[in-house]
Design a protein around this motif. Structure first.
Motif, mmCIF file in Angstrom:
data_model
loop_
_atom_site.group_PDB
_atom_site.id
_atom_site.type_symbol
_atom_site.label_atom_id
_atom_site.label_comp_id
_atom_site.label_asym_id
_atom_site.label_seq_id
_atom_site.Cartn_x
_atom_site.Cartn_y
_atom_site.Cartn_z
ATOM 1 N N ALA A 167 0.835 -1.211 0.000
ATOM 2 C CA ALA A 167 0.000 0.000 0.000
ATOM 3 C C ALA A 167 0.867 1.257 0.000
ATOM 4 N N ALA A 168 1.952 1.227 0.782
ATOM 5 C CA ALA A 168 2.853 2.374 0.836
ATOM 6 C C ALA A 168 3.494 2.634 -0.525
ATOM 7 N N GLU A 169 3.913 1.571 -1.195
ATOM 8 C CA GLU A 169 4.575 1.739 -2.488
ATOM 9 C C GLU A 169 3.633 2.338 -3.523
ATOM 10 N N VAL A 170 2.400 1.827 -3.575
ATOM 11 C CA VAL A 170 1.432 2.332 -4.556
ATOM 12 C C VAL A 170 1.087 3.789 -4.248
ATOM 13 N N ALA A 171 0.923 4.107 -2.956
ATOM 14 C CA ALA A 171 0.591 5.478 -2.562
ATOM 15 C C ALA A 171 1.719 6.442 -2.933
ATOM 16 N N GLU A 172 2.939 6.082 -2.639
ATOM 17 C CA GLU A 172 4.075 6.978 -2.895
ATOM 18 C C GLU A 172 4.339 7.165 -4.389
ATOM 19 N N ARG A 173 4.035 6.130 -5.171
ATOM 20 C CA ARG A 173 4.214 6.255 -6.626
ATOM 21 C C ARG A 173 3.132 7.166 -7.219
ATOM 22 N N ARG A 174 1.934 7.076 -6.675
ATOM 23 C CA ARG A 174 0.793 7.950 -6.988
ATOM 24 C C ARG A 174 0.544 8.060 -8.484
ATOM 25 N N ARG A 175 0.469 6.930 -9.156
ATOM 26 C CA ARG A 175 0.145 6.927 -10.582
ATOM 27 C C ARG A 175 -1.365 7.006 -10.764
ATOM 28 N N ASP A 207 -0.005 9.443 0.585
ATOM 29 C CA ASP A 207 0.599 9.339 1.918
ATOM 30 C C ASP A 207 0.948 7.874 2.200
ATOM 31 N N GLY A 208 2.150 7.474 1.815
ATOM 32 C CA GLY A 208 2.562 6.082 1.959
ATOM 33 C C GLY A 208 2.620 5.618 3.398
ATOM 34 N N ALA A 209 3.144 6.452 4.297
ATOM 35 C CA ALA A 209 3.272 6.059 5.702
ATOM 36 C C ALA A 209 1.905 5.813 6.317
ATOM 37 N N ARG A 210 0.946 6.689 6.008
ATOM 38 C CA ARG A 210 -0.396 6.510 6.576
ATOM 39 C C ARG A 210 -1.101 5.309 5.949
ATOM 40 N N ALA A 211 -0.932 5.115 4.655
ATOM 41 C CA ALA A 211 -1.541 3.953 3.993
ATOM 42 C C ALA A 211 -1.037 2.658 4.623
ATOM 43 N N ALA A 212 0.268 2.599 4.916
ATOM 44 C CA ALA A 212 0.845 1.404 5.538
ATOM 45 C C ALA A 212 0.303 1.214 6.948
ATOM 46 N N GLN A 213 0.237 2.292 7.718
ATOM 47 C CA GLN A 213 -0.264 2.203 9.080
ATOM 48 C C GLN A 213 -1.725 1.727 9.106
ATOM 49 N N LEU A 214 -2.539 2.300 8.232
ATOM 50 C CA LEU A 214 -3.952 1.928 8.187
ATOM 51 C C LEU A 214 -4.141 0.482 7.733
ATOM 52 N N MET A 215 -3.285 0.028 6.826
ATOM 53 C CA MET A 215 -3.396 -1.355 6.365
ATOM 54 C C MET A 215 -3.022 -2.315 7.486
ATOM 55 N N ARG A 216 -1.996 -1.989 8.261
ATOM 56 C CA ARG A 216 -1.628 -2.833 9.408
ATOM 57 C C ARG A 216 -2.773 -2.883 10.418
ATOM 58 N N GLU A 217 -3.385 -1.727 10.667
ATOM 59 C CA GLU A 217 -4.508 -1.680 11.599
ATOM 60 C C GLU A 217 -5.696 -2.483 11.070
ATOM 61 N N HIS A 218 -5.889 -2.439 9.757
ATOM 62 C CA HIS A 218 -6.968 -3.202 9.118
ATOM 63 C C HIS A 218 -6.820 -4.698 9.406
ATOM 64 N N PHE A 219 -5.591 -5.204 9.294
ATOM 65 C CA PHE A 219 -5.375 -6.628 9.554
ATOM 66 C C PHE A 219 -5.400 -6.930 11.053
ATOM 67 N N ALA A 220 -4.940 -6.000 11.871
ATOM 68 C CA ALA A 220 -5.011 -6.199 13.324
ATOM 69 C C ALA A 220 -6.468 -6.294 13.771
ATOM 70 N N ASN A 221 -7.328 -5.457 13.214
ATOM 71 C CA ASN A 221 -8.745 -5.495 13.537
ATOM 72 C C ASN A 221 -9.388 -6.775 13.002
ATOM 73 N N ALA A 279 -5.844 7.469 1.883
ATOM 74 C CA ALA A 279 -4.404 7.679 2.073
ATOM 75 C C ALA A 279 -3.636 7.418 0.786
ATOM 76 N N ILE A 280 -4.046 6.396 0.035
ATOM 77 C CA ILE A 280 -3.385 6.093 -1.239
ATOM 78 C C ILE A 280 -3.619 7.240 -2.218
ATOM 79 N N GLU A 281 -4.850 7.728 -2.286
ATOM 80 C CA GLU A 281 -5.161 8.827 -3.201
ATOM 81 C C GLU A 281 -4.405 10.100 -2.827
ATOM 82 N N ALA A 282 -4.152 10.286 -1.525
ATOM 83 C CA ALA A 282 -3.403 11.465 -1.064
ATOM 84 C C ALA A 282 -1.903 11.306 -1.245
#
Length: 242
Positions: free
Chosen positions: A116-124, A211-225, A206-209
């Motif tokens: 998720a972080a990689e796709v967000a930071e590339r922002r294609r 924001d790679g760091a936030r996208a990664a954090q939210l994805m980790r939280e998604h799996f934790a939940n 987060a991906i659309e913005a």
């Protein structure tokens, strides 16, 4: 001392070879691969329950095949983690322990957060538009559980494909197959689908913005939940005598 004269022309002269016969056309899929796919479906549909013994003779008769392609198919599923081979006892559908579930969710969280972080930071723009379309599809399936499951998996796998690491995609693909063995699937819990969808919205934003760091954090939280929802509720403590 002797002088030797080498004739390079003779050494480099090509040796004629007989023409190779034309190769036979390849079969679309080997039989054992078709058998493996059918076994996967039976396992995922709970026709073969986790922990149950796989009756090779019965299945071979049911499929109308010999036991050889069936055994090859079982080896494939054993590599994927869906089947466990036990010495002198045969093959069993893998049963997930609490530790297994925790380990799978943890790895998925780490690997998919990285993607998720990689796709967000590339922002294609084209990649983000594709993910947005898949997310919108997910929004429409919120009241249809099976369709939501399928759309959810499609989003996650496409995110991985866009990130572009084939080794990560391969590992996650196998982990997701194993996760389907979990009896306490996270999305079965009442209210979890709505929660999961809200988490997806946040990841997508987060991906659309970019924001790679936030996208990664939210994805980790998604799996934790998801793990918290997939874990069986603890048994109530015994009442203490008055």
């Amino acid at each position: 001392m002797h002088n030797y004269e080498f004739k390079l022309d003779a050494c480099l002269t090509p040796v004629p070879t007989a023409a190779l016969p034309p190769a036979d056309p390849l079969a679309p899929r080997a039989l054992y691969q078709q058998v493996a796919e059918r076994l996967r479906e039976q396992i995922f549909n709970r026709e073969l329950e986790p922990g149950s013994w796989i009756d090779e003779l019965k299945l071979a008769q049911e499929y109308g095949i010999s036991r050889t392609p069936l055994r090859e198919a079982l080896k494939v599923l054993a590599v994927e983690g869906l089947v466990t081979m036990k010495v002198r006892r045969g093959a069993y559908v893998t049963e997930m322990s609490t530790d297994d579930v925790q380990q799978v969710y943890r790895l998925l969280g780490l690997l998919e957060a990285d993607a998720a972080a990689e796709v967000a930071e590339r922002r294609r723009a084209d990649e983000i538009a594709e993910l947005r379309a898949l997310h919108d599809k997910l929004e429409k399936q919120v009241r249809q559980r099976d369709a939501f499951f399928a759309a959810n998996e499609q989003f996650h796998l496409r995110l991985l494909a866009l990130a572009g690491n084939r080794w990560r995609s391969q590992i996650v693909g196998d982990l997701r197959k194993v996760m389907k063995l979990n009896r306490h699937h996270s999305l079965f819990r009442r209210g979890r689908i709505a929660e999961s969808l809200a988490e997806h919205r946040a990841v997508m934003q987060a991906i659309e913005a970019g924001d790679g760091a936030r996208a990664a954090q939210l994805m980790r939280e998604h799996f934790a939940n998801g793990l918290a929802a997939a874990s069986p509720a603890p048994a109530p403590a015994p009442a203490t005598p008055a």
